[in-house]
Design an enzyme around this catalytic site. Structure first.
Site, PDB file in Angstrom:
ATOM      1  N   GLU A 235      13.130  30.017   6.147  1.00 38.81           N
ATOM      2  CA  GLU A 235      12.105  29.867   5.101  1.00 38.81           C
ATOM      3  C   GLU A 235      11.530  28.465   5.187  1.00 38.81           C
ATOM      4  O   GLU A 235      12.185  27.556   5.700  1.00 38.81           O
ATOM      5  CB  GLU A 235      12.754  29.991   3.706  1.00 38.81           C
ATOM      6  CG  GLU A 235      13.265  31.358   3.363  1.00 38.81           C
ATOM      7  CD  GLU A 235      14.282  31.323   2.225  1.00 38.81           C
ATOM      8  OE1 GLU A 235      14.831  32.377   1.912  1.00 38.81           O
ATOM      9  OE2 GLU A 235      14.531  30.234   1.673  1.00 38.81           O
ATOM     10  N   LYS A 237      10.850  24.860   3.835  1.00 42.94           N
ATOM     11  CA  LYS A 237      11.553  23.995   2.877  1.00 42.94           C
ATOM     12  C   LYS A 237      10.487  23.380   1.982  1.00 42.94           C
ATOM     13  O   LYS A 237       9.716  22.523   2.417  1.00 42.94           O
ATOM     14  CB  LYS A 237      12.371  22.917   3.586  1.00 42.94           C
ATOM     15  CG  LYS A 237      13.187  22.086   2.618  1.00 42.94           C
ATOM     16  CD  LYS A 237      14.101  21.129   3.344  1.00 42.94           C
ATOM     17  CE  LYS A 237      15.101  20.461   2.395  1.00 42.94           C
ATOM     18  NZ  LYS A 237      14.491  19.744   1.288  1.00 42.94           N
ATOM     19  N   ARG A 242      14.117  21.687  -7.434  1.00 39.84           N
ATOM     20  CA  ARG A 242      14.913  22.911  -7.499  1.00 39.84           C
ATOM     21  C   ARG A 242      14.947  23.420  -8.939  1.00 39.84           C
ATOM     22  O   ARG A 242      15.076  22.623  -9.877  1.00 39.84           O
ATOM     23  CB  ARG A 242      16.325  22.569  -7.033  1.00 39.84           C
ATOM     24  CG  ARG A 242      17.265  23.748  -6.888  1.00 39.84           C
ATOM     25  CD  ARG A 242      17.024  24.441  -5.572  1.00 39.84           C
ATOM     26  NE  ARG A 242      17.976  25.495  -5.334  1.00 39.84           N
ATOM     27  CZ  ARG A 242      19.120  25.326  -4.690  1.00 39.84           C
ATOM     28  NH1 ARG A 242      19.452  24.142  -4.230  1.00 39.84           N
ATOM     29  NH2 ARG A 242      19.917  26.343  -4.468  1.00 39.84           N
ATOM     30  N   ARG A 260      18.428  20.994 -11.178  1.00 35.06           N
ATOM     31  CA  ARG A 260      19.643  20.908 -10.382  1.00 35.06           C
ATOM     32  C   ARG A 260      20.791  20.261 -11.139  1.00 35.06           C
ATOM     33  O   ARG A 260      21.951  20.512 -10.863  1.00 35.06           O
ATOM     34  CB  ARG A 260      19.352  20.068  -9.143  1.00 35.06           C
ATOM     35  CG  ARG A 260      19.471  20.843  -7.898  1.00 35.06           C
ATOM     36  CD  ARG A 260      19.571  19.914  -6.750  1.00 35.06           C
ATOM     37  NE  ARG A 260      20.872  19.266  -6.780  1.00 35.06           N
ATOM     38  CZ  ARG A 260      21.422  18.721  -5.734  1.00 35.06           C
ATOM     39  NH1 ARG A 260      20.796  18.739  -4.592  1.00 35.06           N
ATOM     40  NH2 ARG A 260      22.592  18.155  -5.806  1.00 35.06           N
ATOM     41  N   GLU A 288      12.103  26.886  -6.238  1.00 37.05           N
ATOM     42  CA  GLU A 288      11.591  25.517  -6.260  1.00 37.05           C
ATOM     43  C   GLU A 288      10.280  25.498  -7.068  1.00 37.05           C
ATOM     44  O   GLU A 288       9.431  26.380  -6.901  1.00 37.05           O
ATOM     45  CB  GLU A 288      11.341  25.113  -4.790  1.00 37.05           C
ATOM     46  CG  GLU A 288      11.085  23.673  -4.542  1.00 37.05           C
ATOM     47  CD  GLU A 288      12.341  22.827  -4.230  1.00 37.05           C
ATOM     48  OE1 GLU A 288      13.480  23.323  -4.340  1.00 37.05           O
ATOM     49  OE2 GLU A 288      12.144  21.652  -3.893  1.00 37.05           O
ATOM     50  N   ARG A 442      28.380  22.616  -1.096  1.00 36.92           N
ATOM     51  CA  ARG A 442      27.510  22.279   0.025  1.00 36.92           C
ATOM     52  C   ARG A 442      28.162  22.833   1.277  1.00 36.92           C
ATOM     53  O   ARG A 442      29.112  22.277   1.793  1.00 36.92           O
ATOM     54  CB  ARG A 442      27.355  20.767   0.136  1.00 36.92           C
ATOM     55  CG  ARG A 442      26.287  20.319   1.106  1.00 36.92           C
ATOM     56  CD  ARG A 442      26.215  18.817   1.174  1.00 36.92           C
ATOM     57  NE  ARG A 442      25.748  18.196  -0.054  1.00 36.92           N
ATOM     58  CZ  ARG A 442      24.479  18.209  -0.461  1.00 36.92           C
ATOM     59  NH1 ARG A 442      23.546  18.788   0.260  1.00 36.92           N
ATOM     60  NH2 ARG A 442      24.141  17.617  -1.584  1.00 36.92           N
ATOM     61  N   LYS A 448      19.347  22.631   6.452  1.00 35.36           N
ATOM     62  CA  LYS A 448      17.984  22.147   6.229  1.00 35.36           C
ATOM     63  C   LYS A 448      17.526  21.356   7.442  1.00 35.36           C
ATOM     64  O   LYS A 448      18.293  20.586   8.018  1.00 35.36           O
ATOM     65  CB  LYS A 448      17.913  21.303   4.948  1.00 35.36           C
ATOM     66  CG  LYS A 448      18.916  20.175   4.883  1.00 35.36           C
ATOM     67  CD  LYS A 448      18.894  19.508   3.521  1.00 35.36           C
ATOM     68  CE  LYS A 448      19.949  18.408   3.475  1.00 35.36           C
ATOM     69  NZ  LYS A 448      20.183  17.853   2.175  1.00 35.36           N
TER      70      LYS A 448
END
Ligand code: AMP
Length: 585
Positions: A235, A237, A242, A260, A288, A442, A448
């Site tokens: 996708e 970025k 967020r 976030r 986002e 994470r 990313k």
């Protein structure tokens, strides 16, 4: 409060995780449930449960002043104690030793009551009185931990995950069940209560209470990103902020948007909730918020993201004027679903969640109810093109389903990367199709890919007055990465922010100074920056043992907290990668 403080001391004294967990469990078991439940919040380093919006609104300077005042020793002594420990709680303990009561008269539940009072709006003077009254009643050891909780960090090597383990051990429940309950409720005290009564299975996700966000890891380059998974979803970025949206659907027409940091931000984006009401059934989406401009021409609608700097003009304001909302329109790009059809869907593989997302977007009736616009989109080189058939009325799209791309080679991924950049986005996200949604973690299931391969999220620890025309602003920032609970400086930078940002930051730093050293101020470690740099060297100038070359501030990351910053391990990895002997062809 005495037992609480003693437990914290014992937890701090050991580095062994199992021992920390044992101590916490023992403490929970030894106290009445109500007290243990409240203490669980404090042990997680918070004043209130994670889902709550309330904060204490007590800055470091106020806390510092209160400690200094009741110690009757003045700033010099507090500064000296602070220098010894690097922690205001520990410093408070030292300077209050002679004046504080020897016996405890405070309870954990009373402390919670005082926090409620502090969180209510009031003048600084009012807050200072409350703080002083509180601290005067505390023994030195209690004061140490009260100050730490107010500061938002206990620094005893106890994360919320260890508190969860402590609860599991205390009440003989499986850790995974405790973790799941805490994730669903966002409330460690409620989790403790359910565990104590062996009712964890009754925990239900509560719509309108935020869930932790799944986080991404950086990929070095397209090859690494491509080779990581057998099958990946790619996708764009998006370069915004967020946001997790909770939509009540027709049965409960209400929308809440969380950042976030799990703070509610619905009011900052007044144009989004009405559009999000279009979903007929209750859903929680992840995505986002972007600054976004659409154009309608001959019935065709195109749109593209505006630079982050545009969105930034709207951030940090609780209320947004109509004028600003018109000048800088926003849109919500949804890329994941966490809850639908009355069920939490986190454990389903991404592939299935994507299908569900298709269905959710398809479920919005053409023209939408009470909606201006709702759209599925297709990517092209320079923009997203929307299918006119599913755009209701004539308004610009506000809720967009993130298009999925596929790449068939690393080279192809590089090409798509360029296209994403041309669409005004930051780069790409590459996601494992089989991965579940893991809140708050994470992992390597989301990678990313950005242009600046070497960027770090860091926290500002000290600031200096600038030179020349910047002599009246605090413009030189020393910043740190994290190693466990320690913050280790890694560099200093003084470029990248706008004059307006520097002026705002100067005000913030003045109000949140821990120690004024004249030309330099040690500040509360709360401002997170994203910095880019050209190279990294070993250096003993900074505590981390590394120094960044030519660091540039890319932006202030108001959406991140000190817990989110990069770690020494990441720094070491970047260094080792860069300095590994290069293979010759
Ligand atoms: P970073 O903020 O650099 O750590 O990168 C991770 C962030 O990228 C996430 O927290 C999101 O805010 C953002 N992001 C943008 N587009 C996507 C996407 N398609 N999937 C997941 N995260 C995204």
């Amino acid at each position: 409060m005495q037992q609480f403080a003693a437990t914290c001391e014992a937890v701090a004294a050991t580095t062994k995780k199992t021992e920390k967990v044992r101590l916490v469990a023992e403490y929970f078991r030894s106290r009445p449930m109500k007290e243990a439940a409240q203490a669980a919040i404090f042990l997680s380093g918070r004043a209130f449960p994670a889902w709550e919006e309330r904060t204490l609104q007590v800055g470091g300077t106020l806390l510092w002043r209160a400690v200094s005042e009741i110690s009757r020793k003045g700033d010099v002594a507090v500064t000296a104690a602070y220098r010894r420990h690097g922690d205001l709680g520990a410093a408070a303990h030292d300077v209050l030793l002679e004046v504080a009561p020897k016996a405890s008269s405070l309870s954990v539940l009373e402390l919670a009551g005082v926090f409620e009072e502090l969180a209510r709006r009031g003048t600084t003077a009012h807050k200072e009185t409350i703080l002083e009254t509180l601290l005067r009643r505390a023994t030195p050891l209690e004061a140490k931990y009260i100050v730490k909780i107010i500061g938002g960090d206990l620094r005893i090597g106890l994360r919320e995950s260890l508190v969860e383990e402590g609860i599991a051990k205390a009440f003989e429940e499986p850790v995974v069940k405790v973790q799941r309950t805490n994730m669903l409720l966002g409330d460690i005290s409620e989790t403790l209560r359910l565990a104590a009564e062996h009712r964890l299975d009754e925990a239900r996700m509560r719509l309108f209470h935020p869930i932790g966000f799944m986080l991404a890891s950086p990929a070095e380059d397209a090859r690494e990103a491509f080779e990581y998974f057998n099958q990946a979803i790619v996708e764009d970025k998006y370069d915004g902020i967020r946001a997790q949206v909770h939509c009540g659907g027709k049965s409960e027409p209400r929308v809440r948007i969380f950042s976030r940091t799990l703070d509610e931000i619905s009011e900052s984006f007044p144009e989004l909730p009405p559009a999000l009401m279009a979903f007929p059934d209750p859903v929680i989406l992840d995505g986002e918020i972007l600054a976004w401009r659409s154009e309608v021409e001959d019935g065709a609608i195109t749109g593209r993201a505006l630079p982050f700097s545009e969105l930034q003009k709207r951030l940090g304001r609780k209320k947004v004027s109509e004028e600003l909302a018109r000048q800088i329109p926003t849109a919500y790009v949804a890329f994941d679903v966490l809850y639908a059809d009355g069920e939490l869907v986190l454990e389903r593989p991404l592939q299935e969640r994507k299908k569900l997302l298709d269905q959710i977007f398809a479920s919005v009736p053409a023209g939408g109810f009470n909606t201006e616009h709702l759209v599925a989109a297709e990517n092209t080189q320079g923009a997203l093109v929307f299918e006119p058939a599913i755009v209701s009325r004539s308004g610009p799209p506000r809720v967009i389903q993130a298009p999925i791309l596929t790449a068939n080679s690393a080279q192809h991924l590089d090409e798509i990367f360029e296209e994403a950049r041309n669409r005004g986005n930051e780069g790409l996200m590459v996601k494992d199709v089989n991965s579940p949604y893991t809140p708050g973690r994470r992992g390597k299931s989301w990678l990313k890919l950005k242009r600046e391969l070497a960027t770090l999220d860091v926290v500002v620890t000290a600031v200096e007055w600038g030179h020349g025309k910047r002599a009246n602003v605090l413009s030189d920032y020393t910043f740190a990465i994290r190693n466990g609970d320690q913050l280790l400086n890694v560099g200093k930078a003084y470029s990248g922010l706008t004059d307006v940002e520097i002026a705002e930051m100067t005000q913030w730093f003045l109000q949140n100074t821990i120690e004024d050293q004249g030309f330099r101020r040690v500040v509360e470690p709360r401002i997170v920056l994203e910095v880019a740099f050209n190279n990294m060297m070993r250096s003993d100038r900074h505590a981390s043992g590394f120094a960044l070359r030519f660091p540039r501030i890319l932006r202030i990351r108001a959406d991140k907290t000190v817990e989110d910053i990069d770690t020494l391990d990441t720094v070491k990895q970047i260094y080792e990668k860069e300095h590994a002997p290069k293979k010759t062809a």
